[in-house]
Scaffold this motif. Structure first.
Motif, mmCIF file in Angstrom:
data_model
loop_
_atom_site.group_PDB
_atom_site.id
_atom_site.type_symbol
_atom_site.label_atom_id
_atom_site.label_comp_id
_atom_site.label_asym_id
_atom_site.label_seq_id
_atom_site.Cartn_x
_atom_site.Cartn_y
_atom_site.Cartn_z
ATOM 1 N N LEU A 180 -105.931 -61.523 -27.233
ATOM 2 C CA LEU A 180 -104.720 -61.881 -26.504
ATOM 3 C C LEU A 180 -104.929 -61.692 -25.006
ATOM 4 O O LEU A 180 -105.431 -60.658 -24.569
ATOM 5 N N LYS A 181 -104.535 -62.711 -24.246
ATOM 6 C CA LYS A 181 -104.544 -62.613 -22.788
ATOM 7 C C LYS A 181 -103.101 -62.549 -22.295
ATOM 8 O O LYS A 181 -102.220 -63.204 -22.834
ATOM 9 N N VAL A 182 -102.886 -61.774 -21.243
ATOM 10 C CA VAL A 182 -101.544 -61.578 -20.701
ATOM 11 C C VAL A 182 -101.228 -62.678 -19.697
ATOM 12 O O VAL A 182 -102.027 -62.975 -18.805
ATOM 13 N N LEU A 183 -100.041 -63.279 -19.832
ATOM 14 C CA LEU A 183 -99.585 -64.337 -18.939
ATOM 15 C C LEU A 183 -98.320 -63.893 -18.207
ATOM 16 O O LEU A 183 -97.732 -62.868 -18.526
ATOM 17 N N ASP A 184 -97.885 -64.705 -17.276
ATOM 18 C CA ASP A 184 -96.570 -64.656 -16.645
ATOM 19 C C ASP A 184 -96.222 -63.305 -16.030
ATOM 20 O O ASP A 184 -95.503 -62.494 -16.615
ATOM 21 N N PHE A 185 -96.705 -63.102 -14.832
ATOM 22 C CA PHE A 185 -96.337 -61.914 -14.056
ATOM 23 C C PHE A 185 -95.242 -62.255 -13.053
ATOM 24 O O PHE A 185 -95.117 -61.621 -12.013
ATOM 25 N N GLY A 186 -94.432 -63.261 -13.380
ATOM 26 C CA GLY A 186 -93.376 -63.680 -12.464
ATOM 27 C C GLY A 186 -92.304 -62.637 -12.237
ATOM 28 O O GLY A 186 -91.623 -62.642 -11.210
ATOM 29 N N LEU A 187 -92.103 -61.755 -13.198
ATOM 30 C CA LEU A 187 -91.118 -60.688 -13.039
ATOM 31 C C LEU A 187 -91.777 -59.350 -12.753
ATOM 32 O O LEU A 187 -91.113 -58.310 -12.756
ATOM 33 N N ALA A 188 -93.087 -59.383 -12.515
ATOM 34 C CA ALA A 188 -93.812 -58.131 -12.278
ATOM 35 C C ALA A 188 -93.333 -57.470 -10.996
ATOM 36 O O ALA A 188 -92.806 -58.112 -10.087
ATOM 37 N N GLN A 189 -93.534 -56.173 -10.949
ATOM 38 C CA GLN A 189 -93.129 -55.403 -9.767
ATOM 39 C C GLN A 189 -94.230 -54.417 -9.429
ATOM 40 O O GLN A 189 -94.843 -53.824 -10.317
ATOM 41 N N ILE A 190 -94.492 -54.287 -8.146
ATOM 42 C CA ILE A 190 -95.456 -53.282 -7.696
ATOM 43 C C ILE A 190 -94.679 -52.051 -7.256
ATOM 44 O O ILE A 190 -93.769 -52.132 -6.434
ATOM 45 N N LEU A 191 -95.025 -50.924 -7.833
ATOM 46 C CA LEU A 191 -94.360 -49.678 -7.486
ATOM 47 C C LEU A 191 -94.880 -49.181 -6.144
ATOM 48 O O LEU A 191 -96.052 -49.297 -5.839
ATOM 49 N N GLY A 192 -94.018 -48.634 -5.339
ATOM 50 C CA GLY A 192 -94.442 -48.142 -4.039
ATOM 51 C C GLY A 192 -93.921 -49.011 -2.908
ATOM 52 O O GLY A 192 -92.967 -49.763 -3.072
ATOM 53 N N GLN A 193 -94.600 -48.983 -1.824
ATOM 54 C CA GLN A 193 -94.094 -49.648 -0.619
ATOM 55 C C GLN A 193 -95.059 -50.703 -0.097
ATOM 56 O O GLN A 193 -95.154 -50.910 1.095
ATOM 57 N N GLU A 194 -95.795 -51.389 -0.960
ATOM 58 C CA GLU A 194 -96.773 -52.374 -0.494
ATOM 59 C C GLU A 194 -96.046 -53.618 -0.020
ATOM 60 O O GLU A 194 -95.464 -54.352 -0.813
ATOM 61 N N ALA A 195 -96.032 -53.857 1.262
ATOM 62 C CA ALA A 195 -95.257 -54.943 1.853
ATOM 63 C C ALA A 195 -95.724 -56.294 1.342
ATOM 64 O O ALA A 195 -96.898 -56.546 1.190
ATOM 65 N N GLY A 196 -94.748 -57.164 1.087
ATOM 66 C CA GLY A 196 -95.056 -58.534 0.706
ATOM 67 C C GLY A 196 -95.316 -58.732 -0.772
ATOM 68 O O GLY A 196 -95.414 -59.852 -1.221
ATOM 69 N N LEU A 197 -95.421 -57.647 -1.550
ATOM 70 C CA LEU A 197 -95.724 -57.806 -2.964
ATOM 71 C C LEU A 197 -94.581 -57.355 -3.864
ATOM 72 O O LEU A 197 -94.523 -57.724 -5.010
ATOM 73 N N ARG A 198 -93.692 -56.560 -3.329
ATOM 74 C CA ARG A 198 -92.610 -56.051 -4.164
ATOM 75 C C ARG A 198 -91.457 -57.041 -4.179
ATOM 76 O O ARG A 198 -91.035 -57.545 -3.136
ATOM 77 N N THR A 199 -90.933 -57.364 -5.366
ATOM 78 C CA THR A 199 -89.807 -58.293 -5.476
ATOM 79 C C THR A 199 -88.600 -57.550 -6.006
ATOM 80 O O THR A 199 -88.709 -56.686 -6.860
ATOM 81 N N GLU A 200 -87.453 -57.907 -5.514
ATOM 82 C CA GLU A 200 -86.208 -57.303 -5.963
ATOM 83 C C GLU A 200 -85.258 -58.428 -6.365
ATOM 84 O O GLU A 200 -84.265 -58.711 -5.713
ATOM 85 N N VAL A 201 -85.583 -59.136 -7.436
ATOM 86 C CA VAL A 201 -84.750 -60.239 -7.912
ATOM 87 C C VAL A 201 -84.082 -59.814 -9.196
ATOM 88 O O VAL A 201 -84.536 -58.922 -9.903
ATOM 89 N N ALA A 202 -82.988 -60.466 -9.507
ATOM 90 C CA ALA A 202 -82.256 -60.146 -10.728
ATOM 91 C C ALA A 202 -83.158 -60.402 -11.939
ATOM 92 O O ALA A 202 -83.746 -61.473 -12.069
ATOM 93 N N PRO A 203 -83.303 -59.415 -12.831
ATOM 94 C CA PRO A 203 -84.194 -59.583 -13.971
ATOM 95 C C PRO A 203 -83.645 -60.584 -14.983
ATOM 96 O O PRO A 203 -82.439 -60.690 -15.178
ATOM 97 N N VAL A 204 -84.535 -61.338 -15.594
ATOM 98 C CA VAL A 204 -84.173 -62.274 -16.658
ATOM 99 C C VAL A 204 -85.020 -61.881 -17.865
ATOM 100 O O VAL A 204 -86.084 -62.435 -18.096
ATOM 101 N N PHE A 205 -84.544 -60.882 -18.623
ATOM 102 C CA PHE A 205 -85.342 -60.330 -19.697
ATOM 103 C C PHE A 205 -84.929 -60.909 -21.046
ATOM 104 O O PHE A 205 -83.794 -61.330 -21.240
ATOM 105 N N SER A 206 -85.873 -60.883 -21.975
ATOM 106 C CA SER A 206 -85.558 -61.151 -23.365
ATOM 107 C C SER A 206 -85.160 -59.817 -23.979
ATOM 108 O O SER A 206 -85.974 -58.900 -24.063
#
Length: 444
Positions: A180-206
């Motif tokens: 199995l390969k992992v796909l779709d990191f569209g809702l992924a989040q980077i923990l910490g303060q790395e500028a430009g990579l952290r997203t704060e969008v409304a989650p759309v979870f199953s």
């Protein structure tokens, strides 16, 4: 350039070559993320081109569109960050922006490796439609190995997926083994303060695969343990053959689903699906390392035809299972076919007396049942079935410096008494007595 817009090609890109990308076919038109199969100049084989079409969002406001575009951009950066340390996450080759011929909108795109296979969701749905049972523990461990290690790598970089489920796991065959390969990191989040990579969008979870802390308002303490929860639910579903109920008031136990696994594995799965996030393994590496340890300690070689039948992955898998059961009832031995447990109408193997060495050599060449086990290799053990015996090594040819073998001494065998043997023994005794008498006389 292609003609006008069509349902099968909403952006009108098929037939176009843009930025050294040739668009051959639109293979997925679900939602705003369109996927094309194409070719990248200078690269062998097909590539997948994932395009974000904001025009397909309809009446979504400007703020939401900006958030979705930011999420797509973040996914591109995350995939590049993850691609350096694992082959079990879909690899992002390059990215860019283009102008869609039919909508004239500016479209972000990612060029990803092309994967031949199908999602785990499609595989599980098809198996259920055929009335097939869940997969064996051995096959489940082998299949999940890559995805679990990939998530461990992501967690080590402070990246959480937050959307791990069967539709985001691609089942493909790598070096003969299902993985199995992992796909779709569209809702992924980077923990910490790395500028430009952290997203704060409304989650759309199953909700089926979401951890309890993801479903509270506001969301609770989300972290690597959140992905551990989803990974454990996926493992239970593969074993069970049907979705496991998402626990809201307590951990889920494999035995409650009718799944039989060693007690330590059941306890670990229950721990990973605990409602309290702090009771779970801290991340995927901790979870999978412990899972491999208890599996190695408790796993037994597959022996029953029923267990072997459960690993059948073939167009006629249901019939294969029936043939396995029939052969078992008749006293036969399951055979293998290109790594798939499939009874190709083979007659039951008759019970015969022990074969001489020349015939036994043919049995040792029998191919192992099932695909090679990457997990067994990584554990340094032999998880293959008893039929996959190692062929005996041929004796080394003597060289010029080899010492000639000493002739063995023939000893009488008491179990085989015959007149000739008895006469020979008596003769030898008489001769020996005579020699002793002569020697004594000479000394006198």
């Amino acid at each position: 350039m292609s003609g006008g817009m069509s349902e099968s090609d909403p952006l009108g890109l098929v037939g176009s070559t843009i930025d050294e990308l040739r668009f051959d076919e639109c293979v997925d038109t679900e939602g705003s993320g369109l996927v094309y199969r194409g070719k990248l100049a200078g690269r062998e084989g097909a590539v997948a081109i994932k395009c974000l079409s904001l025009s397909r969002l309809g009446a979504v406001d400007v703020t939401a569109r900006a958030e979705i575009a930011s999420r797509f951009s973040s996914e591109t950066k995350i995939l590049r960050k993850l691609g350096d340390g694992t082959h079990d996450i879909v690899h992002c080759i390059t990215s860019g922006m283009l102008s869609a011929p039919t909508t004239n909108e500016t479209v972000q795109y990612q060029v990803l490796e092309w994967l031949d296979g199908r999602t785990l969701k499609v595989d599980l749905t098809e198996r259920r439609s055929r009335g097939m049972p869940g997969r064996s523990l051995r096959e489940t461990m082998d299949m999940l190995e890559g995805a679990a290690l990939a998530m461990g790598h992501a967690h080590s970089l402070g990246i959480i997926h937050r959307h791990l489920e069967p539709s985001n796991l691609m089942l493909t065959r790598i070096r003969g083994a299902l993985r199995l390969k992992v796909l779709d990191f569209g809702l992924a989040q980077i923990l910490g303060q790395e500028a430009g990579l952290r997203t704060e969008v409304a989650p759309v979870f199953s909700e089926q695969y979401s951890a309890p802390e993801q479903l509270t308002t506001p969301p609770g303490d989300v972290g690597p343990w959140t992905d551990v929860f989803s990974l454990a639910l996926v493992m239970l579903e593969i074993l069970h053959g049907a979705p496991a109920p998402n626990p809201r008031a307590g951990a889920i136990r494999a035995s409650a689903l009718g799944v039989t696994v060693p007690a330590p594995i059941e306890e670990l799965l229950a721990l990973a699906t605990a409602v309290d996030p702090h009771a779970r393994p801290a991340d995927a590496t901790v979870f999978w390392t412990k899972m491999r340890e208890v599996y190695k300690e408790t796993a037994k070689p597959l022996a029953s035809a029923e267990a072997l039948a459960a690993t059948a992955i073939d167009d006629d898998a249901a019939a294969a299972i029936a043939r396995v059961r029939a052969m078992t009832a008749a006293g036969g031995t399951p055979q293998s076919d290109k790594g798939t447990v499939l009874m190709a109408g083979a007659p039951p193997t008759p019970k015969t007396p022990a074969a001489p060495p020349a015939q036994d050599a043919a049995l040792t060449a029998t191919a192992p049942l099932g695909v090679p086990s990457p997990l067994a290799t990584s554990l340094g053990g032999n998880m293959q079935t008893p039929l996959a015996r190692k062929a005996p090594s041929a004796p080394a040819a003597p060289t010029a410096t080899t010492t000639p073998p000493v002739a063995p001494v023939s000893l009488p065998v008491p179990a085989q008494k015959s007149p000739a043997l008895l006469i020979g023994v008596l003769t030898a005794v008489i001769v020996l007595v005579g020699i002793v008498a002569v020697v004594l006389m000479m000394k006198k």
